[in-house]
Enzyme design. Structure first.
Site, mmCIF file in Angstrom:
data_model
loop_
_atom_site.group_PDB
_atom_site.id
_atom_site.type_symbol
_atom_site.label_atom_id
_atom_site.label_comp_id
_atom_site.label_asym_id
_atom_site.label_seq_id
_atom_site.Cartn_x
_atom_site.Cartn_y
_atom_site.Cartn_z
ATOM 1 N N TYR A 187 0.848 -1.189 0.000
ATOM 2 C CA TYR A 187 0.000 0.000 0.000
ATOM 3 C C TYR A 187 0.885 1.241 0.000
ATOM 4 O O TYR A 187 1.388 1.676 1.041
ATOM 5 C CB TYR A 187 -0.926 0.004 1.214
ATOM 6 C CG TYR A 187 -1.912 -1.138 1.247
ATOM 7 C CD1 TYR A 187 -2.278 -1.822 0.089
ATOM 8 C CD2 TYR A 187 -2.501 -1.540 2.440
ATOM 9 C CE1 TYR A 187 -3.188 -2.863 0.123
ATOM 10 C CE2 TYR A 187 -3.426 -2.582 2.485
ATOM 11 C CZ TYR A 187 -3.759 -3.241 1.323
ATOM 12 O OH TYR A 187 -4.668 -4.274 1.365
ATOM 13 N N HIS B 41 -0.949 -12.161 0.415
ATOM 14 C CA HIS B 41 -1.806 -11.137 -0.175
ATOM 15 C C HIS B 41 -2.635 -11.632 -1.363
ATOM 16 O O HIS B 41 -3.838 -11.357 -1.460
ATOM 17 C CB HIS B 41 -0.957 -9.937 -0.610
ATOM 18 C CG HIS B 41 -1.703 -8.651 -0.625
ATOM 19 N ND1 HIS B 41 -1.131 -7.432 -0.365
ATOM 20 C CD2 HIS B 41 -3.009 -8.369 -0.858
ATOM 21 C CE1 HIS B 41 -2.028 -6.477 -0.450
ATOM 22 N NE2 HIS B 41 -3.184 -7.022 -0.754
ATOM 23 N N SER C 269 -13.033 -3.819 1.280
ATOM 24 C CA SER C 269 -13.999 -2.962 0.577
ATOM 25 C C SER C 269 -15.426 -3.330 0.961
ATOM 26 O O SER C 269 -16.295 -3.521 0.095
ATOM 27 C CB SER C 269 -13.812 -3.039 -0.943
ATOM 28 O OG SER C 269 -12.646 -2.375 -1.346
ATOM 29 N N PRO C 270 -15.721 -3.430 2.263
ATOM 30 C CA PRO C 270 -17.062 -3.871 2.690
ATOM 31 C C PRO C 270 -18.161 -2.877 2.366
ATOM 32 O O PRO C 270 -19.348 -3.230 2.407
ATOM 33 C CB PRO C 270 -16.896 -4.041 4.201
ATOM 34 C CG PRO C 270 -15.821 -3.068 4.575
ATOM 35 C CD PRO C 270 -14.867 -3.105 3.416
ATOM 36 N N GLY D 96 -18.081 -1.206 -0.574
ATOM 37 C CA GLY D 96 -18.140 -1.114 -2.030
ATOM 38 C C GLY D 96 -16.941 -0.491 -2.679
ATOM 39 O O GLY D 96 -16.824 -0.468 -3.908
#
Length: 286
Positions: free
Chosen positions: A53, A128, A208-209, A211
């Site tokens: 990241y 990952h 990404s819960p 969206g």
């Protein structure tokens, strides 16, 4: 704040996905630190990061050093905070991540992550993403060796299918504690993996819960029940979304990303939002 478990560790039912604080569109560093501090203030004790990241300007590890700085500068007790990081992706300037699931890379990456996080042992280390150039069993074997050597305490995987989950747990000798897959109202293809994990007491961490960054309005337009129930309850659609995911299984721990303190503060409140059975049924059908 309610709590759930990853392996033998109690964590908050909602985690913080720290990725948005280090990729393109990220906030300035002081705001990023305030966002992590706001998560801690709200009772969040799970922070998700990864060495990949970052942006072109920073090189590998930006998010991990940011998380470490925020934990060190928070005035409270961080001994109960679980930092979960990941290895197996390599940032490539100007393009998508490269995959490297080779044992040599994973072992070096884990040791570098440990150094950046400033810990003796990484609390949770997750592979990952599968590397098509390396057998999955070989990659997970390296994770097992890292655990046996004490570099990492617990092991998980990310972006995995049912066959890979079963194989990883076998290679790890039944010690797989987490699976981190994409899951949201708009992306439910990992529903089978979620159910599999709940049946086997493996933590399922939806990434990404909500969206994904910038997609909230589109998600709720396409799945209006979430906004409708939120209006009925007087809370945000995001809070309803996370509460729905929590209701899908006692091993589900969403990790919403945030760029602002206000966002993660609202998300944390989802841990205490209890939906009616009729709400859950309606949302699941949306």
């Amino acid at each position: 704040m309610r709590y759930r478990r990853i392996g033998d560790t109690k964590v908050s039912a909602i985690g913080l996905g720290a990725m948005p604080l280090s990729i393109e569109g990220r906030p300035e560093r002081p705001q990023a630190i305030r966002t992590i501090h706001a998560a801690l203030d709200a009772g969040i004790t799970l922070i998700d990061t990864a060495d990949a990241y970052t942006t072109d300007a920073d090189g590998q590890g930006h998010n991990e050093t940011l998380v470490a700085e925020a934990l060190a500068s928070w005035p409270g007790d961080t001994s109960g905070v679980l930092v979960a990081t990941k290895g197996g992706l390599v940032h490539r300037d100007g393009g998508p991540w490269d995959r490297d699931g080779s044992p040599a890379h994973l072992k070096q990456a884990a040791r570098e992550s440990r150094r950046r996080l400033g810990v003796d042992t990484i609390g949770l280390y997750q592979f990952h993403r599968p590397d098509p150039g390396v057998s999955y069993e070989t990659s997970i074997g390296a994770i097992r060796e890292l655990m046996d050597e004490g570099v990492i305490r617990m092991a998980g995987i990310s972006n995995a299918n049912l066959k890979q989950i079963a194989l990883a747990d076998h290679v790890l000798g039944g010690r797989l504690v987490s699976v981190q897959n994409q899951f949201s109202p708009a992306y439910r293809s990992s529903e089978g993996e979620l159910d599999y994990c709940v049946e086997r007491e493996i933590a399922f961490l939806p990434w990404s819960p909500l969206g994904g960054a910038g997609r909230g309005a589109d998600v709720f337009a396409d799945h209006p029940a979430f906004a409708e129930i939120a209006e009925e309850l007087g809370v945000s659609p995001q809070r309803v979304t996370l509460a729905w995911e929590l209701a899908l299984g006692h091993c589900v721990i969403p990790i919403p990303g945030a760029r602002r303190p206000e966002s993660i503060t609202d998300s944390a409140l989802a841990a205490d939002l209890v939906l009616r059975a009729s709400d859950i049924e309606r949302l699941s059908a949306s």
